[in-house]
Write a protein that holds these residues in place. Structure first.
Motif, mmCIF file in Angstrom:
data_model
loop_
_atom_site.group_PDB
_atom_site.id
_atom_site.type_symbol
_atom_site.label_atom_id
_atom_site.label_comp_id
_atom_site.label_asym_id
_atom_site.label_seq_id
_atom_site.Cartn_x
_atom_site.Cartn_y
_atom_site.Cartn_z
ATOM 1 N N ASP A 117 33.326 35.133 70.886
ATOM 2 C CA ASP A 117 32.090 35.865 71.167
ATOM 3 C C ASP A 117 31.289 35.137 72.243
ATOM 4 N N THR A 118 30.309 35.823 72.807
ATOM 5 C CA THR A 118 29.533 35.252 73.900
ATOM 6 C C THR A 118 28.076 35.055 73.517
ATOM 7 N N MET A 119 27.451 34.144 74.209
ATOM 8 C CA MET A 119 26.011 33.928 74.128
ATOM 9 C C MET A 119 25.528 33.596 75.529
ATOM 10 N N SER A 120 24.234 33.636 75.736
ATOM 11 C CA SER A 120 23.693 33.331 77.063
ATOM 12 C C SER A 120 22.512 32.387 76.942
ATOM 13 N N ILE A 121 22.309 31.634 77.999
ATOM 14 C CA ILE A 121 21.105 30.824 78.162
ATOM 15 C C ILE A 121 20.424 31.320 79.429
ATOM 16 N N SER A 122 19.187 31.710 79.314
ATOM 17 C CA SER A 122 18.463 32.235 80.466
ATOM 18 C C SER A 122 17.076 31.631 80.522
ATOM 19 N N GLY A 123 16.422 31.814 81.642
ATOM 20 C CA GLY A 123 15.073 31.285 81.810
ATOM 21 C C GLY A 123 14.741 31.071 83.266
ATOM 22 N N PRO A 127 34.935 21.065 76.429
ATOM 23 C CA PRO A 127 35.082 22.516 76.595
ATOM 24 C C PRO A 127 34.931 23.283 75.280
ATOM 25 N N VAL A 128 33.783 23.138 74.638
ATOM 26 C CA VAL A 128 33.544 23.887 73.404
ATOM 27 C C VAL A 128 33.152 25.331 73.711
ATOM 28 N N PHE A 129 32.616 25.563 74.901
ATOM 29 C CA PHE A 129 32.401 26.894 75.458
ATOM 30 C C PHE A 129 33.132 26.958 76.793
ATOM 31 N N ILE A 130 33.419 28.163 77.255
ATOM 32 C CA ILE A 130 33.801 28.343 78.647
ATOM 33 C C ILE A 130 32.701 29.149 79.322
ATOM 34 N N ARG A 131 32.479 28.891 80.598
ATOM 35 C CA ARG A 131 31.437 29.602 81.336
ATOM 36 C C ARG A 131 32.027 30.893 81.889
ATOM 37 N N ALA A 132 31.536 32.004 81.387
ATOM 38 C CA ALA A 132 32.040 33.309 81.816
ATOM 39 C C ALA A 132 31.313 33.816 83.056
ATOM 40 N N GLY A 133 30.159 33.226 83.374
ATOM 41 C CA GLY A 133 29.424 33.652 84.565
ATOM 42 C C GLY A 133 28.106 32.924 84.675
ATOM 43 N N SER A 134 27.641 32.708 85.924
ATOM 44 C CA SER A 134 26.353 32.054 86.181
ATOM 45 C C SER A 134 25.619 32.835 87.254
ATOM 46 N N VAL A 150 23.174 31.933 82.308
ATOM 47 C CA VAL A 150 24.552 31.463 82.166
ATOM 48 C C VAL A 150 25.154 32.151 80.946
ATOM 49 N N LEU A 151 26.305 32.780 81.137
ATOM 50 C CA LEU A 151 27.014 33.455 80.051
ATOM 51 C C LEU A 151 28.132 32.549 79.551
ATOM 52 N N LEU A 152 28.148 32.279 78.244
ATOM 53 C CA LEU A 152 29.108 31.358 77.647
ATOM 54 C C LEU A 152 29.960 32.068 76.603
ATOM 55 N N LYS A 153 31.231 31.687 76.541
ATOM 56 C CA LYS A 153 32.152 32.225 75.540
ATOM 57 C C LYS A 153 32.590 31.103 74.615
ATOM 58 N N ALA A 154 32.412 31.306 73.300
ATOM 59 C CA ALA A 154 32.676 30.256 72.321
ATOM 60 C C ALA A 154 34.171 29.974 72.204
ATOM 61 N N ARG A 155 34.516 28.676 72.149
ATOM 62 C CA ARG A 155 35.926 28.280 72.133
ATOM 63 C C ARG A 155 36.285 27.399 70.942
ATOM 64 N N ARG A 156 35.475 26.384 70.648
ATOM 65 C CA ARG A 156 35.830 25.413 69.617
ATOM 66 C C ARG A 156 34.782 25.388 68.512
ATOM 67 N N PRO A 157 35.186 25.578 67.241
ATOM 68 C CA PRO A 157 34.216 25.586 66.135
ATOM 69 C C PRO A 157 33.515 24.231 65.984
ATOM 70 N N GLY A 158 32.271 24.298 65.517
ATOM 71 C CA GLY A 158 31.499 23.084 65.278
ATOM 72 C C GLY A 158 30.036 23.309 65.596
ATOM 73 N N ASP A 159 29.247 22.267 65.416
ATOM 74 C CA ASP A 159 27.824 22.285 65.774
ATOM 75 C C ASP A 159 27.673 21.509 67.073
ATOM 76 N N TRP A 160 27.172 22.179 68.100
ATOM 77 C CA TRP A 160 27.149 21.578 69.433
ATOM 78 C C TRP A 160 25.756 21.662 70.039
ATOM 79 N N HIS A 161 25.388 20.598 70.758
ATOM 80 C CA HIS A 161 24.107 20.559 71.458
ATOM 81 C C HIS A 161 24.329 21.132 72.853
#
Length: 414
Positions: A63-69, A96-103, A126-137
């Motif tokens: 699944d994807t998430m984004s960081i914007s601002g 590489p816990v996420f991959i960058r799908a677009g910036s 920045v659009l990110l796609k989740a890759r590796r399970p865990g809690d990440w900063h």
């Protein structure tokens, strides 16, 4: 004596193999990032991140998430840091816990480095796609050529699911659909294994003879020429010739198998559109500023002039991603990271509405443990002890405007 030399040789060889193997397969892990170790002046006087939004706190693999601002490029960029003429919008994560799908910056796709203008403000996503399970900063970050990574605020994001389910399909320019996660992986493993085996074979050949200490003894005794025999030279030439032949043959096979290729794109994108902000109607002059070490508080005397047609109040002071708020004026509802938000950290000697045309001198205090936790107080030990930040004012209609402040900072120890 010969028995001792043989034992030393064997132990040396075993130690060397263990070291090489450990270096190849040991992978350190990290649970957070080093923004605290970055110099305070770097975080205060380069890139100012604000209005940030992490679209999700929890996301499943694939699944994807984004960081914007937005981010403001400080006009008083420090002389000791190269200017952002070549900069790359990035995300700070532990591997590489996420991959960058677009910036995107200013609404424009930015897969490459860009040129940023001092004193300008930009929107980003920045659009990110989740890759590796865990809690990440997960941090915002701007890589600047010659200046290094400039890290912004970070927030904990949880990835659920299984990494084995991750897929990264793309369609190539020739119309073929491939999964980048597993594409040609057998070849990658095979070549790594082959070259590792070749390297071990090279080491085995030379380490079958006395190594290290016995060789040093021979060199010190003036017998260095006796260490390499004519057979050794022939073996060395055979390894060299074989290596070049393998590289040439494999390169030819790869070119035949993949006739259509494009080089990595490394051009520089200029003319990135900045954010057109209204001209601020509030002007601020820093009369003096000091940092009170025992109280972990920064104190400023500000001369504020309201040139607009609506009364304003000071709501926030933002520096190095730490936000100090006046709780009586503004309450944050963006789910900003708690450790970077001082909800009651800003106090103003007189924060009553500043009428249009009025000028007022006020004492402003920004206090919170974040000064020490995030090592912002280290600024007082810098050769150029200056601070910088963003002041946000809110008018009677709830409209907000931003003003930059920049001035020397004097420490006090009483």
């Amino acid at each position: 004596m010969k028995i001792i030399k043989d034992k030393v040789a064997k132990l040396s060889f075993v130690a060397l193999l263990v070291s090489v193997t450990a270096a190849m397969f040991y992978t350190p892990t990290a649970s957070a990032h080093g923004e605290k170790s970055q110099a305070a002046f770097m975080r205060m006087r380069t890139i100012h991140w604000f209005d940030l939004n992490w679209s999700k706190d929890q996301v499943s693999v694939n699944d994807t998430m984004s960081i914007s601002g937005k981010f403001h490029v400080f006009a008083g960029w420090p002389e000791t840091v190269d200017k952002p003429e070549v900069a790359f919008l990035n995300i700070g994560i532990p591997g590489p816990v996420f991959i960058r799908a677009g910036s995107w910056i200013g609404g424009q796709l930015v897969p490459r480095s860009v040129t940023l203008e001092l004193g300008e403000t930009y929107e980003f996503k920045v659009l990110l796609k989740a890759r590796r399970p865990g809690d990440w900063h997960v941090h915002t970050m701007m890589n600047v050529e010659g200046g290094g990574p400039i890290i912004g605020p970070g927030k904990w994001v949880t990835i659920t699911g299984s990494m084995g389910d991750f897929r990264n399909p793309i369609t190539t320019l020739t119309g073929e659909t491939i999964d980048l996660e597993t594409y040609a992986l057998d070849g990658v493993y095979g070549w790594h294994l082959f070259w590792y085996a070749l390297g071990v074979a090279w080491m085995l050949y030379w380490c079958r003879k006395p190594v290290f200490i016995p060789r040093r003894i021979a060199v010190d005794a003036g017998k260095a020429d006796s260490l390499i025999t004519p057979t050794d030279k022939k073996v060395g030439m055979a390894f060299a010739a074989g290596t070049m032949a393998i590289v040439a043959i494999s390169m030819g096979q790869a070119n035949e198998k993949y006739p259509v290729t494009t080089p990595l794109q490394a051009g520089l994108m200029r003319g990135i559109k900045s954010l057109e902000l209204p001209q601020p109607t509030v002007s601020v002059k820093v009369v003096d500023a000091s940092y009170r070490v025992p109280g972990r508080a920064m104190q400023m005397t500000l001369e504020i002039t309201n040139n607009g047609d609506s009364a304003v109040r000071l709501a926030e002071f933002n520096t190095a991603s730490v936000r100090f708020l006046d709780a009586d004026v503004y309450e944050d509802d963006t789910n900003y990271p708690d450790d970077l938000l001082a909800e009651e950290g800003l106090s103003v000697s007189d924060n009553s509405p500043l009428a249009p045309g009025e000028t007022r001198t006020v004492d402003v205090t920004a206090s919170d443990a974040a000064w020490e936790v995030y090592r912002l107080a280290d600024l007082i030990y810098d050769p150029d002890s200056r601070f910088a930040g963003l002041l946000f004012f809110i008018d009677e209609d709830g409209n907000r405007q931003m003003t930059m402040v920049d001035a020397p900072l004097i420490p006090t120890f009483i």
